[in-house]
Design a protein around this motif. Structure first.
Motif, PDB file in Angstrom:
ATOM      1  N   GLY A  45       2.709   7.101   7.595  1.00 18.01           N
ATOM      2  CA  GLY A  45       2.854   5.916   8.421  1.00 18.01           C
ATOM      3  C   GLY A  45       3.382   4.757   7.596  1.00 18.01           C
ATOM      4  N   PHE A  46       3.906   3.728   8.285  1.00 13.67           N
ATOM      5  CA  PHE A  46       4.523   2.601   7.591  1.00 13.67           C
ATOM      6  C   PHE A  46       4.281   1.349   8.418  1.00 13.67           C
ATOM      7  CE2 PHE A  46       8.400  -0.008   6.751  1.00 13.67           C
ATOM      8  CZ  PHE A  46       8.191  -0.234   5.400  1.00 13.67           C
ATOM      9  N   GLY A  47       3.897   0.254   7.754  1.00 10.56           N
ATOM     10  CA  GLY A  47       3.634  -0.974   8.498  1.00 10.56           C
ATOM     11  C   GLY A  47       3.725  -2.209   7.624  1.00 10.56           C
ATOM     12  N   TYR A  48       3.702  -3.356   8.285  1.00  5.03           N
ATOM     13  CA  TYR A  48       3.840  -4.645   7.603  1.00  5.03           C
ATOM     14  C   TYR A  48       2.502  -5.369   7.563  1.00  5.03           C
ATOM     15  CZ  TYR A  48       5.359  -9.466   6.741  1.00  5.03           C
ATOM     16  OH  TYR A  48       5.500 -10.726   6.228  1.00  5.03           O
ATOM     17  N   ASP A  49       2.109  -5.787   6.371  1.00  2.00           N
ATOM     18  CA  ASP A  49       0.900  -6.579   6.164  1.00  2.00           C
ATOM     19  C   ASP A  49       1.293  -8.043   6.283  1.00  2.00           C
ATOM     20  OD1 ASP A  49      -1.200  -8.070   5.151  1.00  2.00           O
ATOM     21  OD2 ASP A  49      -1.636  -6.707   3.499  1.00  2.00           O
ATOM     22  N   ILE A  50       1.035  -8.643   7.454  1.00  4.14           N
ATOM     23  CA  ILE A  50       1.495  -9.998   7.731  1.00  4.14           C
ATOM     24  C   ILE A  50       0.780 -11.038   6.882  1.00  4.14           C
ATOM     25  CG2 ILE A  50      -0.156 -10.355   9.634  1.00  4.14           C
ATOM     26  CD1 ILE A  50       2.073 -11.892  11.080  1.00  4.14           C
ATOM     27  N   GLU A  51      -0.462 -10.775   6.486  1.00  2.47           N
ATOM     28  CA  GLU A  51      -1.225 -11.747   5.708  1.00  2.47           C
ATOM     29  C   GLU A  51      -0.747 -11.832   4.265  1.00  2.47           C
ATOM     30  OE1 GLU A  51      -5.840 -12.193   4.240  1.00  2.47           O
ATOM     31  OE2 GLU A  51      -5.464 -11.746   6.373  1.00  2.47           O
ATOM     32  N   HIS A  52      -0.336 -10.704   3.681  1.00  2.09           N
ATOM     33  CA  HIS A  52       0.080 -10.675   2.284  1.00  2.09           C
ATOM     34  C   HIS A  52       1.588 -10.495   2.120  1.00  2.09           C
ATOM     35  CE1 HIS A  52      -4.185  -9.232   2.331  1.00  2.09           C
ATOM     36  NE2 HIS A  52      -4.279 -10.150   1.382  1.00  2.09           N
ATOM     37  N   ASP A  53       2.342 -10.559   3.225  1.00  2.00           N
ATOM     38  CA  ASP A  53       3.790 -10.384   3.199  1.00  2.00           C
ATOM     39  C   ASP A  53       4.155  -9.126   2.398  1.00  2.00           C
ATOM     40  OD1 ASP A  53       6.463 -10.886   3.651  1.00  2.00           O
ATOM     41  OD2 ASP A  53       6.675 -12.200   1.911  1.00  2.00           O
ATOM     42  N   ASP A  54       3.628  -8.007   2.835  1.00  5.28           N
ATOM     43  CA  ASP A  54       3.768  -6.767   2.081  1.00  5.28           C
ATOM     44  C   ASP A  54       4.000  -5.602   3.049  1.00  5.28           C
ATOM     45  OD1 ASP A  54       3.774  -4.924   0.041  1.00  5.28           O
ATOM     46  OD2 ASP A  54       1.610  -4.978  -0.306  1.00  5.28           O
ATOM     47  N   TYR A  55       4.852  -4.677   2.658  1.00  7.89           N
ATOM     48  CA  TYR A  55       5.036  -3.442   3.418  1.00  7.89           C
ATOM     49  C   TYR A  55       4.239  -2.333   2.748  1.00  7.89           C
ATOM     50  CZ  TYR A  55       8.812  -5.648   6.034  1.00  7.89           C
ATOM     51  OH  TYR A  55       9.534  -6.473   6.857  1.00  7.89           O
ATOM     52  N   LYS A  56       3.624  -1.472   3.572  1.00  8.85           N
ATOM     53  CA  LYS A  56       2.747  -0.442   3.021  1.00  8.85           C
ATOM     54  C   LYS A  56       3.039   0.929   3.622  1.00  8.85           C
ATOM     55  CE  LYS A  56      -1.017  -3.706   2.099  1.00  8.85           C
ATOM     56  NZ  LYS A  56      -2.400  -4.125   2.434  1.00  8.85           N
ATOM     57  N   ILE A  57       2.955   1.945   2.788  1.00  2.00           N
ATOM     58  CA  ILE A  57       3.029   3.337   3.218  1.00  2.00           C
ATOM     59  C   ILE A  57       1.609   3.875   3.287  1.00  2.00           C
ATOM     60  CG2 ILE A  57       3.841   5.660   2.634  1.00  2.00           C
ATOM     61  CD1 ILE A  57       6.102   4.326   1.051  1.00  2.00           C
ATOM     62  N   ILE A  58       1.278   4.516   4.392  1.00  2.00           N
ATOM     63  CA  ILE A  58      -0.050   5.096   4.577  1.00  2.00           C
ATOM     64  C   ILE A  58       0.097   6.608   4.716  1.00  2.00           C
ATOM     65  CG2 ILE A  58      -2.190   5.013   5.888  1.00  2.00           C
ATOM     66  CD1 ILE A  58      -1.349   2.307   4.716  1.00  2.00           C
ATOM     67  N   VAL A  59      -0.559   7.346   3.833  1.00  2.00           N
ATOM     68  CA  VAL A  59      -0.508   8.808   3.868  1.00  2.00           C
ATOM     69  C   VAL A  59      -1.904   9.330   4.184  1.00  2.00           C
ATOM     70  CG1 VAL A  59       0.140  10.901   2.618  1.00  2.00           C
ATOM     71  CG2 VAL A  59       1.251   8.732   2.053  1.00  2.00           C
ATOM     72  N   THR A  60      -2.000  10.190   5.191  1.00  2.00           N
ATOM     73  CA  THR A  60      -3.290  10.767   5.531  1.00  2.00           C
ATOM     74  C   THR A  60      -3.113  12.232   5.890  1.00  2.00           C
ATOM     75  OG1 THR A  60      -5.262  10.522   6.917  1.00  2.00           O
ATOM     76  CG2 THR A  60      -3.142  10.191   7.985  1.00  2.00           C
ATOM     77  N   LYS A  61      -4.197  12.967   5.876  1.00  9.81           N
ATOM     78  CA  LYS A  61      -4.164  14.376   6.230  1.00  9.81           C
ATOM     79  C   LYS A  61      -4.224  14.534   7.743  1.00  9.81           C
ATOM     80  CE  LYS A  61      -6.338  15.830   1.907  1.00  9.81           C
ATOM     81  NZ  LYS A  61      -7.454  16.539   1.270  1.00  9.81           N
ATOM     82  N   PHE A  62      -3.668  15.640   8.231  1.00 13.64           N
ATOM     83  CA  PHE A  62      -3.689  15.888   9.664  1.00 13.64           C
ATOM     84  C   PHE A  62      -5.106  16.100  10.185  1.00 13.64           C
ATOM     85  CE2 PHE A  62       0.888  16.874   9.464  1.00 13.64           C
ATOM     86  CZ  PHE A  62       1.296  16.195  10.593  1.00 13.64           C
TER      87      PHE A  62
END
Length: 268
Positions: A45-62
């Motif tokens: 997954g991928f999203g924007y952290d509006i509070e820290h002005d940061d983009y993040k990749i989220i990896v999780t197991k199915f």
């Protein structure tokens, strides 16, 4: 921004690509070095952290299992990977929950449609800003057959149907946390994927993706009179990957031009 995990034929991740198609720049990121995160069976997954002005990749197991730490987080600002625990509603249970479909980014959170043995369903939520799990969202109706989960016009939607009667209803979250039934799909639209809603004020009109074996066709569907209008896309010669995005001039730190990306692909 568009995010894509570059993968080998065995589906192990080779690198992550974050791309801005407007500025035609990208950045490649190596996956977490932990050995257990080089295996298949992962969701990205991928999203924007509006509070820290940061983009993040989220990896999780199915599969969310007890006594596990299934979430790995990459911060584009710091360039570091970190870990977090299971959502409380899963870790305190005595069964495994399996993710269905993609991670959907809405309202500063990633949303996961999860199921236990396809008998029970709910939506797990991961907060991009706090990097913590929030309380689950309930579904508007009970799921006992077909279900799609996605993003329409920046809002969550569920396409829930019955295989026996071959029809489905599309529910949208008009206000966050509040569902509303917006569309009904009969036999000829059953299983089709809605990907966008009309921007001309016509809430009754949807852009539908109709996928074949190797290609995908698109058309506008008008619920008022059950009509379809073809929607043509210029093709680059490749099929199977389509993304909707809003144009942005946001710079990617340390990014390279797409010309360089094309050179890397040609040499792969």
């Amino acid at each position: 921004m568009i995010f894509h995990p570059g993968a080998k034929p065995d589906y192990n991740v080779r690198c992550f690509l974050i791309c801005n198609p407007t500025t035609r720049t990208f950045k490649s990121i190596l996956p977490c070095s932990e050995r257990k995160w080089t295996d298949s069976g992962l969701l990205y997954g991928f999203g924007y952290d509006i509070e820290h002005d940061d983009y993040k990749i989220i990896v999780t197991k199915f599969v969310f299992a007890e006594d596990d730490r299934p979430v790995c987080i990459y911060s584009l600002k710091t360039g570091l990977w970190s870990w977090t625990d299971l959502p409380t509603s899963v870790s305190t249970g005595r069964c495994n929950w399996t993710i269905i479909g993609e991670a959907i980014y809405v309202n500063n959170m990633l949303h996961y449609l999860v199921t236990h043995e396809y008998k029970y369903f709910k939506i797990a939520r991961f907060d991009i800003v706090s990097e913590k799990w929030r309380d689950d969202l309930n579904l508007p109706v009970q799921v006992s057959g077909y279900v799609q989960f996605g993003n329409l016009d920046g809002r969550l939607f569920l396409n829930v149907g019955e295989y026996k009667i071959v029809s489905s209803d599309v529910w949208m979250m008009e206000e966050y946390g509040s569902w509303k039934k917006m569309f009904h799909f009969s036999l000829d639209l059953f299983g089709r994927c809605p990907i966008a809603r009309s921007k001309d004020g016509c809430d009754h009109r949807l852009l539908i993706r109709d996928e074949g074996d190797d290609t995908a066709e698109f058309f506008w569907y008008d619920q008022r009179d059950n009509t379809r209008i073809p929607f043509k896309l210029e093709r680059s010669g490749r099929t199977g990957l389509y993304e909707l995005c809003i144009a942005s001039l946001v710079a990617i730190p340390g990014g390279c031009s797409l010309t360089k990306l094309q050179q890397l692909e040609d040499g792969a």
